[in-house]
Design an enzyme around this catalytic site. Sequence first.
Site, PDB file in Angstrom:
ATOM      1  N   GLU A  34       0.841  -1.197   0.000  1.00 58.04           N
ATOM      2  CA  GLU A  34       0.000   0.000   0.000  1.00 58.04           C
ATOM      3  C   GLU A  34       0.873   1.244   0.000  1.00 58.04           C
ATOM      4  O   GLU A  34       1.826   1.349   0.777  1.00 58.04           O
ATOM      5  CB  GLU A  34      -0.922  -0.004   1.220  1.00 58.04           C
ATOM      6  CG  GLU A  34      -1.609   1.301   1.546  1.00 58.04           C
ATOM      7  CD  GLU A  34      -2.415   1.873   0.397  1.00 58.04           C
ATOM      8  OE1 GLU A  34      -2.384   3.091   0.208  1.00 58.04           O
ATOM      9  OE2 GLU A  34      -3.075   1.088  -0.321  1.00 58.04           O
ATOM     10  N   CYS A  86     -10.712   3.897  -0.804  1.00 62.67           N
ATOM     11  CA  CYS A  86     -11.926   4.704  -0.816  1.00 62.67           C
ATOM     12  C   CYS A  86     -12.949   4.224   0.200  1.00 62.67           C
ATOM     13  O   CYS A  86     -13.837   4.990   0.589  1.00 62.67           O
ATOM     14  CB  CYS A  86     -12.524   4.725  -2.214  1.00 62.67           C
ATOM     15  SG  CYS A  86     -11.535   5.683  -3.391  1.00 62.67           S
ATOM     16  N   ASN A  90     -15.277   7.199   1.696  1.00 65.16           N
ATOM     17  CA  ASN A  90     -16.587   7.483   1.100  1.00 65.16           C
ATOM     18  C   ASN A  90     -17.707   7.437   2.140  1.00 65.16           C
ATOM     19  O   ASN A  90     -17.464   7.227   3.332  1.00 65.16           O
ATOM     20  CB  ASN A  90     -16.867   6.516  -0.064  1.00 65.16           C
ATOM     21  CG  ASN A  90     -16.937   5.062   0.383  1.00 65.16           C
ATOM     22  OD1 ASN A  90     -17.168   4.768   1.552  1.00 65.16           O
ATOM     23  ND2 ASN A  90     -16.742   4.146  -0.541  1.00 65.16           N
ATOM     24  N   ILE A  93     -22.504   4.236   1.066  1.00 56.70           N
ATOM     25  CA  ILE A  93     -23.837   3.900   0.557  1.00 56.70           C
ATOM     26  C   ILE A  93     -23.719   2.533  -0.093  1.00 56.70           C
ATOM     27  O   ILE A  93     -22.993   2.352  -1.062  1.00 56.70           O
ATOM     28  CB  ILE A  93     -24.329   4.961  -0.433  1.00 56.70           C
ATOM     29  CG1 ILE A  93     -24.453   6.312   0.277  1.00 56.70           C
ATOM     30  CG2 ILE A  93     -25.655   4.544  -1.049  1.00 56.70           C
ATOM     31  CD1 ILE A  93     -24.741   7.471  -0.653  1.00 56.70           C
ATOM     32  N   TYR A 448     -17.251  10.669  -7.226  1.00 57.12           N
ATOM     33  CA  TYR A 448     -16.005   9.927  -6.969  1.00 57.12           C
ATOM     34  C   TYR A 448     -16.132   8.461  -7.372  1.00 57.12           C
ATOM     35  O   TYR A 448     -15.589   7.580  -6.703  1.00 57.12           O
ATOM     36  CB  TYR A 448     -15.585  10.053  -5.500  1.00 57.12           C
ATOM     37  CG  TYR A 448     -15.526  11.466  -4.993  1.00 57.12           C
ATOM     38  CD1 TYR A 448     -14.524  12.340  -5.430  1.00 57.12           C
ATOM     39  CD2 TYR A 448     -16.461  11.955  -4.095  1.00 57.12           C
ATOM     40  CE1 TYR A 448     -14.466  13.651  -4.979  1.00 57.12           C
ATOM     41  CE2 TYR A 448     -16.419  13.262  -3.635  1.00 57.12           C
ATOM     42  CZ  TYR A 448     -15.414  14.110  -4.077  1.00 57.12           C
ATOM     43  OH  TYR A 448     -15.367  15.409  -3.630  1.00 57.12           O
ATOM     44  N   HIS A 449     -16.826   8.207  -8.484  1.00 53.92           N
ATOM     45  CA  HIS A 449     -17.059   6.831  -8.921  1.00 53.92           C
ATOM     46  C   HIS A 449     -16.329   6.516 -10.224  1.00 53.92           C
ATOM     47  O   HIS A 449     -16.848   5.805 -11.080  1.00 53.92           O
ATOM     48  CB  HIS A 449     -18.564   6.575  -9.087  1.00 53.92           C
ATOM     49  CG  HIS A 449     -19.332   6.658  -7.815  1.00 53.92           C
ATOM     50  ND1 HIS A 449     -20.706   6.787  -7.769  1.00 53.92           N
ATOM     51  CD2 HIS A 449     -18.912   6.627  -6.522  1.00 53.92           C
ATOM     52  CE1 HIS A 449     -21.107   6.843  -6.504  1.00 53.92           C
ATOM     53  NE2 HIS A 449     -20.032   6.750  -5.733  1.00 53.92           N
ATOM     54  N   ASN A 493     -24.162   3.653  -6.331  1.00 58.29           N
ATOM     55  CA  ASN A 493     -22.842   3.787  -5.701  1.00 58.29           C
ATOM     56  C   ASN A 493     -22.161   2.417  -5.684  1.00 58.29           C
ATOM     57  O   ASN A 493     -22.743   1.441  -5.216  1.00 58.29           O
ATOM     58  CB  ASN A 493     -23.000   4.306  -4.283  1.00 58.29           C
ATOM     59  CG  ASN A 493     -23.635   5.690  -4.241  1.00 58.29           C
ATOM     60  OD1 ASN A 493     -24.727   5.875  -4.755  1.00 58.29           O
ATOM     61  ND2 ASN A 493     -22.971   6.643  -3.630  1.00 58.29           N
TER      62      ASN A 493
END
Length: 511
Positions: A34, A86, A90, A93, A448-449, A493
């Site tokens: 990472e 993310c 995020n 949802i 942000y998708h 989402n």
Amino acid sequence: MSGADYVVVGGGTAGALLATRLSEDPGTSVILVEAGPSDEHEDRARTLRRWDEMVESEYDLDYRSVPQVRGNSEIRQTRSRILGGCSTTNTMIAWTPLAADLQDWVARGAEGWGPDEILPYRERLLTPIQPVADADRNQYVSDVVEAACAALDLPLKPSGWDDGSLNADARGAGFFDVGYTPESNLRSSTSIHYLHPALAQRSNLSVITDVVVTRIVFDEADGDPDSVPRAVGVRLADGRVLSAEREVLVCAGAIDSPALLQRSGVGPVPVLRAAGVDVVADLPGVGENLQDHAEGLVVWEATRSVPSTRASGWDAGAMLTLGDTPGAPDVLMHFPVEAWAVHPENHGYSFPEQIVSIAPNVAKPSSRGRVWITSPDPAVAPCIDYRYFTDAEGHDESILLAGVRAARRIAEAEPMASWVGRELFPGADVVTDAELSEVERANHQTVYHVSCTCKMGSDDDPMAVLDPQLRVRGVSGLRVVDASSMPTLTATNPVVTIMMVAERAADLIRD
């Protein structure tokens, strides 16, 4: 460790889950790499209500696009460099993918990714998901939901949006299913619920943080004309090389996964040569097919203070269709507790302290963008061109306008009407299609998708980067497992869809 059976690049939503699942076999070794730090002791990353503190923070790569011909050129694209990715940033949802989306994937060549194969993975997820708890349901938002049902003739979703079925009728308004634990507001990131428990129990799983993978290492050609280059490891920015005895698994997200492939010589030859990268495999689809949910905005003056009650603050919305296919929605709306009006403010609009908003987005965009590198140096950000609202048929623009007009109708209906005063953006005097389109396209936001930049597809699709087993074409020992692998963006989402992609990938790899 200098190597393992599997090297997973990227500890985000997909990578943290995939590394955990593969390491369930004690005879298999896994290294997860990472670029950012651990999230284990970062309360902003663990508390769902604090999601907005992660956006544009020190963990955010904060990517920007090239100037847009028909869309907002000032989008700040959040990509999180921290374990959990993310899913640490995020609003969680948590939609199960709609059957119509999965059927579309199959129609586009992703054999084995239909509803019958994919939907059962929802029950395997270790991340807690449930409807927004009663104690977190904001009264203002409840009134917007009620008004949406009345104004748009939508069914109320009273106890969570998604029951995990085939969703024959996806239309409705209500509070969402959300990935969190209501009592503590702990978010359901894959790092929290997959990776950290596994690390505490398994010696065959290792995590390396705070280091960038500069490129994938391929073996030398053996002279066999039928052979293809094989991924045998990765090179890190600190000079180390980690070997992968079985496979390299790229889970760096829809911007950084294609960028890493391109830096490693896998991608469109003109892009690679222009960036000064030696060609390993000519794959013209790497970085192409970018899709995102462009989200419009309507803002009103609030006639009274909105309560602060929330799970994340983006806990409810509506889904509607404009045609006669109830299982394939056109517009997805979000009903936020606090209006997010950054782009209009940047363009000179001013707002009073008390405002409310509705944000409708283009659920199934037709426009296609791209991502590409200009240098082999990972410190040089890749170029992003969303190409918002550039589809030849004008589908995305028409859906945006329909969503904005639907939002206005909701605000005219009770009980929301009792909360709102003047329309402040785009403004009651912005009426015609041309006027409304110009203002909304200049000020729209992203959800942000960003997705689909290493899409899977059939052998006869020259732009398909991956086969339906998520294997990169033209090489061996290499797969991509994240939002970039989807053929098309889901109408909803996508975080749960990405988790399910990673769960299925673990099965495909083990098989």
